[in-house]
Design a protein around this motif. Sequence first.
Motif, PDB file in Angstrom:
ATOM      1  N   ARG A 310       0.883  -1.159   0.000  1.00  0.00           N
ATOM      2  CA  ARG A 310       0.000   0.000   0.000  1.00  0.00           C
ATOM      3  C   ARG A 310       0.923   1.212   0.000  1.00  0.00           C
ATOM      4  N   ILE A 311       1.032   1.879  -1.123  1.00  0.00           N
ATOM      5  CA  ILE A 311       2.062   2.892  -1.328  1.00  0.00           C
ATOM      6  C   ILE A 311       1.458   4.290  -1.257  1.00  0.00           C
ATOM      7  N   PRO A 312       1.991   5.157  -0.412  1.00  0.00           N
ATOM      8  CA  PRO A 312       1.506   6.542  -0.386  1.00  0.00           C
ATOM      9  C   PRO A 312       1.720   7.210  -1.738  1.00  0.00           C
ATOM     10  N   PHE A 313       0.739   7.987  -2.169  1.00  0.00           N
ATOM     11  CA  PHE A 313       0.749   8.588  -3.502  1.00  0.00           C
ATOM     12  C   PHE A 313       0.967  10.088  -3.401  1.00  0.00           C
ATOM     13  N   ARG A 314       1.645  10.640  -4.376  1.00  0.00           N
ATOM     14  CA  ARG A 314       1.861  12.079  -4.484  1.00  0.00           C
ATOM     15  C   ARG A 314       2.503  12.664  -3.222  1.00  0.00           C
ATOM     16  N   LEU A 315       3.702  12.205  -2.934  1.00  0.00           N
ATOM     17  CA  LEU A 315       4.454  12.785  -1.831  1.00  0.00           C
ATOM     18  C   LEU A 315       4.773  14.239  -2.141  1.00  0.00           C
ATOM     19  N   PRO A 316       4.886  15.093  -1.123  1.00  0.00           N
ATOM     20  CA  PRO A 316       5.292  16.473  -1.366  1.00  0.00           C
ATOM     21  C   PRO A 316       6.639  16.509  -2.094  1.00  0.00           C
ATOM     22  N   PRO A 317       6.843  17.494  -2.974  1.00  0.00           N
ATOM     23  CA  PRO A 317       8.071  17.546  -3.771  1.00  0.00           C
ATOM     24  C   PRO A 317       9.351  17.471  -2.938  1.00  0.00           C
ATOM     25  N   VAL A 318       9.367  18.128  -1.774  1.00  0.00           N
ATOM     26  CA  VAL A 318      10.580  18.108  -0.969  1.00  0.00           C
ATOM     27  C   VAL A 318      10.902  16.692  -0.506  1.00  0.00           C
ATOM     28  N   TYR A 319       9.874  15.877  -0.283  1.00  0.00           N
ATOM     29  CA  TYR A 319      10.103  14.511   0.133  1.00  0.00           C
ATOM     30  C   TYR A 319      10.592  13.661  -1.041  1.00  0.00           C
ATOM     31  N   GLN A 320      10.018  13.897  -2.200  1.00  0.00           N
ATOM     32  CA  GLN A 320      10.392  13.122  -3.372  1.00  0.00           C
ATOM     33  C   GLN A 320      11.874  13.279  -3.707  1.00  0.00           C
ATOM     34  N   THR A 321      12.430  14.439  -3.413  1.00  0.00           N
ATOM     35  CA  THR A 321      13.842  14.663  -3.716  1.00  0.00           C
ATOM     36  C   THR A 321      14.760  13.832  -2.846  1.00  0.00           C
ATOM     37  N   LEU A 322      14.241  13.242  -1.785  1.00  0.00           N
ATOM     38  CA  LEU A 322      15.063  12.448  -0.876  1.00  0.00           C
ATOM     39  C   LEU A 322      15.121  10.978  -1.274  1.00  0.00           C
ATOM     40  N   LEU A 323      14.386  10.602  -2.311  1.00  0.00           N
ATOM     41  CA  LEU A 323      14.355   9.217  -2.777  1.00  0.00           C
ATOM     42  C   LEU A 323      15.063   9.095  -4.125  1.00  0.00           C
ATOM     43  N   ILE A 324      15.719   7.958  -4.327  1.00  0.00           N
ATOM     44  CA  ILE A 324      16.278   7.676  -5.643  1.00  0.00           C
ATOM     45  C   ILE A 324      15.113   7.584  -6.633  1.00  0.00           C
ATOM     46  N   PRO A 325      15.109   8.385  -7.689  1.00  0.00           N
ATOM     47  CA  PRO A 325      13.984   8.352  -8.628  1.00  0.00           C
ATOM     48  C   PRO A 325      13.878   6.987  -9.312  1.00  0.00           C
ATOM     49  N   ARG A 326      12.727   6.401  -9.267  1.00  0.00           N
ATOM     50  CA  ARG A 326      12.482   5.132  -9.950  1.00  0.00           C
ATOM     51  C   ARG A 326      11.047   5.144 -10.471  1.00  0.00           C
ATOM     52  N   GLY A 327      10.848   4.594 -11.652  1.00  0.00           N
ATOM     53  CA  GLY A 327       9.518   4.485 -12.207  1.00  0.00           C
ATOM     54  C   GLY A 327       8.928   5.826 -12.596  1.00  0.00           C
ATOM     55  N   SER A 328       7.603   5.856 -12.620  1.00  0.00           N
ATOM     56  CA  SER A 328       6.880   7.026 -13.129  1.00  0.00           C
ATOM     57  C   SER A 328       6.262   7.865 -12.026  1.00  0.00           C
ATOM     58  N   GLY A 329       6.427   7.427 -10.784  1.00  0.00           N
ATOM     59  CA  GLY A 329       5.791   8.142  -9.683  1.00  0.00           C
ATOM     60  C   GLY A 329       4.401   7.661  -9.357  1.00  0.00           C
ATOM     61  N   GLY A 330       4.021   6.523  -9.889  1.00  0.00           N
ATOM     62  CA  GLY A 330       2.701   5.966  -9.636  1.00  0.00           C
ATOM     63  C   GLY A 330       2.600   4.562 -10.176  1.00  0.00           C
ATOM     64  N   PRO A 331       1.403   3.982 -10.198  1.00  0.00           N
ATOM     65  CA  PRO A 331       1.249   2.592 -10.634  1.00  0.00           C
ATOM     66  C   PRO A 331       1.288   2.400 -12.151  1.00  0.00           C
ATOM     67  N   TYR A 332       1.032   3.466 -12.903  1.00  0.00           N
ATOM     68  CA  TYR A 332       1.034   3.360 -14.364  1.00  0.00           C
ATOM     69  C   TYR A 332       2.353   3.868 -14.946  1.00  0.00           C
ATOM     70  N   GLN A 333       2.709   3.322 -16.107  1.00  0.00           N
ATOM     71  CA  GLN A 333       3.846   3.897 -16.833  1.00  0.00           C
ATOM     72  C   GLN A 333       3.513   5.310 -17.309  1.00  0.00           C
ATOM     73  N   SER A 334       2.248   5.536 -17.619  1.00  0.00           N
ATOM     74  CA  SER A 334       1.805   6.836 -18.094  1.00  0.00           C
ATOM     75  C   SER A 334       1.636   7.805 -16.922  1.00  0.00           C
ATOM     76  N   ARG A 335       2.384   8.886 -16.943  1.00  0.00           N
ATOM     77  CA  ARG A 335       2.259   9.890 -15.892  1.00  0.00           C
ATOM     78  C   ARG A 335       0.890  10.573 -15.963  1.00  0.00           C
ATOM     79  N   LEU A 336       0.307  10.647 -17.149  1.00  0.00           N
ATOM     80  CA  LEU A 336      -1.016  11.226 -17.280  1.00  0.00           C
ATOM     81  C   LEU A 336      -2.044  10.373 -16.549  1.00  0.00           C
ATOM     82  N   GLN A 337      -1.964   9.048 -16.717  1.00  0.00           N
ATOM     83  CA  GLN A 337      -2.880   8.169 -15.996  1.00  0.00           C
ATOM     84  C   GLN A 337      -2.677   8.275 -14.491  1.00  0.00           C
ATOM     85  N   ASN A 338      -1.440   8.421 -14.070  1.00  0.00           N
ATOM     86  CA  ASN A 338      -1.168   8.565 -12.636  1.00  0.00           C
ATOM     87  C   ASN A 338      -1.839   9.810 -12.074  1.00  0.00           C
TER      88      ASN A 338
END
Length: 420
Positions: A310-338
């Motif tokens: 169960r993955i938290p979605f849409r973390l605040p930008p400052v938090y996202q910068t603390l993680l190694i970027p992987r994937g699209s940021g959501g469950p879909y490859q399409s960022r639009l669908q996310n």
Amino acid sequence: MPKAPFALHTLPALTALALVACSGSGSGPAQDRTAAANPYPGYSSEIYSGTENWLCHPDQAEVDDVCAADLRTTAVAMDGQASELGFAAAQDAPFDCFYVYPTTSLDLGTNSDLNPGPQERQTTASQFARYGEVCRTFAPVYRQLTLTRLATTVLTGFLPGELEALGIPPEALETAYGDVLDAFREYVANQSNGRGFLLVGHSQGSGLLRRLVAEEIEPNDALHERLIGAHLLGTSVAVPRGKDVGGDFQRTPACREGDQFGCVVSYASFRAGDPQLDSPRFGTTADADTVALCTHPAALAGGEADLEMRIPFRLPPVYQTLLIPRGSGGPYQSRLQNRRINTPYYAVPGQIRGECVLDANDTSYLEVRIDPEPEGPRADDYPGEFLGGTGWGLHLADVSLAQQDLVDLAGRQGNAWRNR
């Protein structure tokens, strides 16, 4: 390799890739056929009586209860079809869950104060609130060793004697543990009414609960009988090689069956083939005669099994910068669908699997595999590692990796305890 008294969890709220939770109320049916006498007669805490210094408490107004968070989840299947998974807190929950959050406070100084910030609240909601499906939820605020202070060093695992070398006085850890012990005694003496309880923690919180089990619960028959289980994630629980009890605990074995109670679940997670396993900070012990316990909550007897994340979605930008970027940021490859997803959590059933392994370096860990789907609509990878960290593995995602597995196991353990 050194074993931490607790593992420092940087930014669990920030990364919040961890979940596990509860909220609920009521006394429940068929409880406590052998309700134990109060082991703390006359005990009253100056800090934890009432609800003021609790993040989650069944007597709090819903607006103040962190465990009353929105936990709706969008599950995306392999074919791309999405469905919403709702959440309902248990009514008249038959047992309790007691949670201690990881290192997350951004207060200045060595120990935090008792005024929780958004970090403590977000971490507790993401890691613990979902346990409310099966139990009443109790989560005290405590004066932990702060992320601010511990982040001044790259050490994420250390022995008690090393605290002074870091400029951290030993009494700082005693302050943190003293609060947890005080809250637990107040809960048992005045709020539990003889009910069974399940302990939940991550990182620093797990280390403090490990000490609570060893020093407070195991020596007391009345308390130990009421221990439904201990979910101590992101820390090392030492056991003798080839055994399920001994080491840190003398009476509390590893959980090996779904209906087993009075036992412990613990693991540290790493991606399969992670080069950080050459110098891991988790999954190790200081004693060559022991190894760190690893129990996959969906495969307690061993082997590989799906992980119900169960993955938290849409973390605040400052938090996202603390993680190694992987994937699209959501469950879909399409960022639009996310971007079209409107729930705070998402899941990708059947895509991520785990298995407990003991490698040639005596690191015992939950090996996580993500099945790539290059031709499918789902993302091929998901963030979890700390940017700039060495030896952390998927520590920041420990709880969220198996969020629903842990909650489902807690429910089975609670039922087994009631029917004992």
